[in-house]
Scaffold this motif. Structure first.
Motif, PDB file in Angstrom:
ATOM      1  N   LYS A 499      26.943  71.697  67.336  1.00 28.76           N
ATOM      2  CA  LYS A 499      26.318  72.543  67.866  1.00 28.76           C
ATOM      3  C   LYS A 499      25.849  73.150  68.915  1.00 28.76           C
ATOM      4  CE  LYS A 499      21.933  72.118  68.422  1.00 28.76           C
ATOM      5  NZ  LYS A 499      20.138  70.948  67.043  1.00 28.76           N
ATOM      6  N   VAL A 500      26.136  74.436  69.011  1.00 22.49           N
ATOM      7  CA  VAL A 500      26.271  74.880  70.550  1.00 22.49           C
ATOM      8  C   VAL A 500      24.873  75.521  71.320  1.00 22.49           C
ATOM      9  CG1 VAL A 500      28.716  74.912  70.955  1.00 22.49           C
ATOM     10  CG2 VAL A 500      28.119  76.465  70.529  1.00 22.49           C
ATOM     11  N   SER A 501      24.462  75.610  71.984  1.00 23.48           N
ATOM     12  CA  SER A 501      23.496  76.801  72.448  1.00 23.48           C
ATOM     13  C   SER A 501      23.843  76.951  74.424  1.00 23.48           C
ATOM     14  CB  SER A 501      21.919  76.169  72.914  1.00 23.48           C
ATOM     15  OG  SER A 501      22.010  75.580  73.449  1.00 23.48           O
ATOM     16  N   LYS A 502      23.002  78.143  74.758  1.00 19.58           N
ATOM     17  CA  LYS A 502      23.468  78.664  75.898  1.00 19.58           C
ATOM     18  C   LYS A 502      23.321  76.937  76.882  1.00 19.58           C
ATOM     19  CE  LYS A 502      21.404  82.482  78.724  1.00 19.58           C
ATOM     20  NZ  LYS A 502      22.895  82.680  79.822  1.00 19.58           N
ATOM     21  N   ASN A 503      22.547  76.249  76.656  1.00 25.49           N
ATOM     22  CA  ASN A 503      21.894  75.396  77.538  1.00 25.49           C
ATOM     23  C   ASN A 503      22.576  73.928  77.362  1.00 25.49           C
ATOM     24  OD1 ASN A 503      20.459  76.961  79.098  1.00 25.49           O
ATOM     25  ND2 ASN A 503      18.276  76.884  77.154  1.00 25.49           N
ATOM     26  N   VAL A 504      22.564  73.410  75.768  1.00 20.43           N
ATOM     27  CA  VAL A 504      23.068  72.513  75.575  1.00 20.43           C
ATOM     28  C   VAL A 504      24.309  72.793  74.477  1.00 20.43           C
ATOM     29  CG1 VAL A 504      21.824  71.935  73.941  1.00 20.43           C
ATOM     30  CG2 VAL A 504      22.541  70.366  75.004  1.00 20.43           C
ATOM     31  N   VAL A 505      25.242  71.699  74.846  1.00 18.82           N
ATOM     32  CA  VAL A 505      26.444  71.688  73.585  1.00 18.82           C
ATOM     33  C   VAL A 505      26.735  69.864  72.742  1.00 18.82           C
ATOM     34  CG1 VAL A 505      29.278  71.463  73.008  1.00 18.82           C
ATOM     35  CG2 VAL A 505      28.142  73.049  75.310  1.00 18.82           C
ATOM     36  N   ASN A 506      26.075  69.830  71.286  1.00 14.90           N
ATOM     37  CA  ASN A 506      26.284  69.354  70.456  1.00 14.90           C
ATOM     38  C   ASN A 506      27.766  68.356  69.637  1.00 14.90           C
ATOM     39  OD1 ASN A 506      23.126  69.223  70.746  1.00 14.90           O
ATOM     40  ND2 ASN A 506      23.214  67.962  70.688  1.00 14.90           N
TER      41      ASN A 506
END
Length: 512
Positions: A499-506
């Motif tokens: 999962k990726v978002s602007k502030n965190v990458v999983n």
RNA sequence: GCUCCGAUGGUGUAGCCCGGUCAAGCAUACGAGCCUCUCGAGCUCGGGGCGCGGGUUCAAAUCCCGCUCGGAGCACCA
């Protein structure tokens, strides 16, 4: 050829060197009297597929294709109370097979075929091949043990038939009656003696309603294998005696019995592969889901970034062996690395960040990070480090610096070399100064470490195989990756983007 | 306890049916070297095995017997 590949790789790196394919398995023994090779994979939909189920599934699929046959998927969901089927599990299984690249030619649900099992039961009773037994289980067991017929064995078929009606219409209750197939009460293996074929079970079934008589495994399995013209049965060795039990059904039907091949069970080093234990653990909250990385489910393996061909490979390597075998994670890792190394782009990720302050940097430095060391054609990304008054901050991993003595030298990969002045574990900072730009000689023994710029860092969380989380900072390019991609975090390991978002990458850790 | 299976290096296997070409092949792991700006990949080389004991035979990993160890089944589960 290898040389050519090497040259091409140096020039453009567009050629992938393919390993020669491994040896083929021996063909299945010939099944006389069967016009076509027909195999079936017959899971109980009471849980998710595991690596253990993958063994028969992959083998059946392999042989169905290899021998120009057909593959049947058959859901064996005939035990509403003892092994209650799970409504969702049917789809799980289809999905997991799909992922493995297995596309059955036909799909059957035994819960749809109850009338068929009844029809044959009636026929068997009429002909005296089977009878309705009213013994309590313990009673029958004592006859079985002594090798003597129970009082119901020789009753008139018409009596059995009327009892059979009572089983179906409610005149008899669960536990009061069972249909038994006549075998041989003196058979050396007591387990073979007049085994039960159908019993009354009034528990709710997730797919069908209104039935109170359910076939037991050996009955539905034999009838289906007969009706579906199954030529070869590949199944676990726990079914060894079932082959003998079922042989009586085929004898009564005057039909050839499929060739049985029994394979050993699979163990996965340090993992739970038992569906019931997995489901129990799940219910108790011991796992986060079917794809908890600690589990040996296909869903978990997929989540961890294992390629389906890797699963197929380990299964085919085990072959049709009846001996039990333990799959080592090391092997899965090695095969998956081979499957994934070519596509995995390289990124920097810093675990347990330390701040490194470097002084005396003479000029702005541009780091060129290649996406793949063996594939220059994939390009690179530039990361520009702009020192302020000759000073700049970097983020490095605690493991790489925390024990360094002043005077130690390090190479920041693709950037420059530094010399450590001071390490302060409490504030997690390292003071260092710029040494030189050029790549050090291999013989110098200078350690290479990776880094991330504070201005280019994104919080990155990696789910590890033991379900723990490793947090750190990754380069911002990680946020541009689509979920599902396999990448390598340099000097850390292969991971799958979840999962990726602007502030965190999983990410999920695959293997070193 | 009863009924069945099985046993090749750390792991997974090939060979066993049809004894010699097996002083045992492959993969992975491991060790060494080369290569590489990753603890990744690649290349080269290396060490490591027929559970034990008898027997048959000119010859046994392969056939026979016994033992040991391991596994499965003995459910009105699949």
């Amino acid at each position: 050829m290898a040389e050519q590949a090497e040259i091409l790789k140096r020039f453009g790196g567009i050629l992938r060197v393919e390993k020669p394919s491994k040896q083929e398995l021996p063909l299945l023994p010939e099944a006389r009297d069967f016009p076509q090779v027909v195999l079936r994979f017959a899971p109980n939909p009471d849980g998710p597929l595991t690596l253990g189920n993958a063994r028969p599934a992959v083998l059946c699929d392999y042989y169905a294709r290899r021998m120009n046959g057909r593959l049947i998927l058959r859901f064996e969901d005939t035990s509403p109370s003892v092994k209650p089927p799970l409504k969702e599990a049917y789809d799980w299984i289809i999905e997991d097979l799909e992922w493995l690249g297995i596309h059955p030619d036909e799909v059957y649900y035994q819960s749809d075929r109850l009338q068929t099992y009844y029809k044959y039961a009636e026929k068997f009773i009429e002909k005296g091949f089977a009878y309705v037994c009213l013994c309590k289980p313990e009673e029958f067991r004592s006859f079985e043990k002594r090798g003597e017929p129970c009082p119901h064995r020789d009753q008139d078929p018409s009596l059995s038939l009327s009892l059979w009606e009572k089983m179906l219409n409610g005149g008899l209750n669960p536990g009061e009656a069972v249909v038994r197939v006549k075998t041989d009460m003196k058979h050396p293996n007591p387990a073979i003696r007049d085994w039960p074929a159908l019993r009354i079970d009034v528990a709710k079934h997730p797919r069908v309603v209104g039935f109170r008589v359910w076939p037991l495994y050996n009955w539905s399995c034999a009838i289906d294998d007969y009706e579906m013209r199954v030529s070869h049965v590949i199944r676990g060795k726990e079914h060894l005696t079932n082959e003998v039990r079922q042989s009586y059904v085929f004898k009564y039907l005057n039909s050839p019995q499929p060739v049985s091949i029994h394979i050993g069970r699979v163990r996965l080093e340090g993992s739970v592969l038992s569906k019931s234990r997995i489901m129990r653990g799940l219910a108790e909250g011991a796992y986060t889901g079917l794809d908890d990385p600690r589990l040996g489910t296909l869903k978990a393996l997929r989540r961890r970034g294992f390629k389906p061909e890797v699963i197929r490979r380990v299964v085919l390597e085990m072959g049709l062996n009846i001996t039990e075998s333990t799959v080592k994670w090391e092997n899965l890792y090695a095969y998956n690395r081979e499957a994934v190394d070519w596509e995995a782009e390289r990124y920097y990720f810093v675990k347990n960040p330390f701040t490194m302050i470097v002084r005396s940097i003479p000029q702005q430095v541009e780091a060129r990070l290649v996406r793949h060391p063996s594939r220059p054609e994939l390009g690179y990304r530039n990361i520009v480090l702009k020192p302020l008054n000759g000073e700049a901050q970097l983020i490095v991993s605690s493991k790489d610096v925390e024990n360094l003595a002043p005077g130690s030298r390090l190479r920041l990969m693709s950037l420059f070399n530094i010399e450590v002045e001071h390490v302060d574990p409490h504030s997690k900072t390292v003071k260092a100064f710029f040494k030189s730009l050029e790549v050090p000689e291999k013989s110098s023994g200078i350690k290479l470490i990776h880094w991330v710029l504070p201005s280019d860092a994104v919080k990155t969380v990696v789910l590890m195989p033991d379900a723990s989380l490793v947090e750190g900072l990754g380069e911002s390019h990680l946020t541009r990756l689509e979920p599902g991609r396999i990448i390598q975090l340099v000097r850390f390991g292969f991971c799958k983007v979840e999962k990726v978002s602007k502030n965190v990458v999983n990410l999920v850790f695959s293997h070193p």
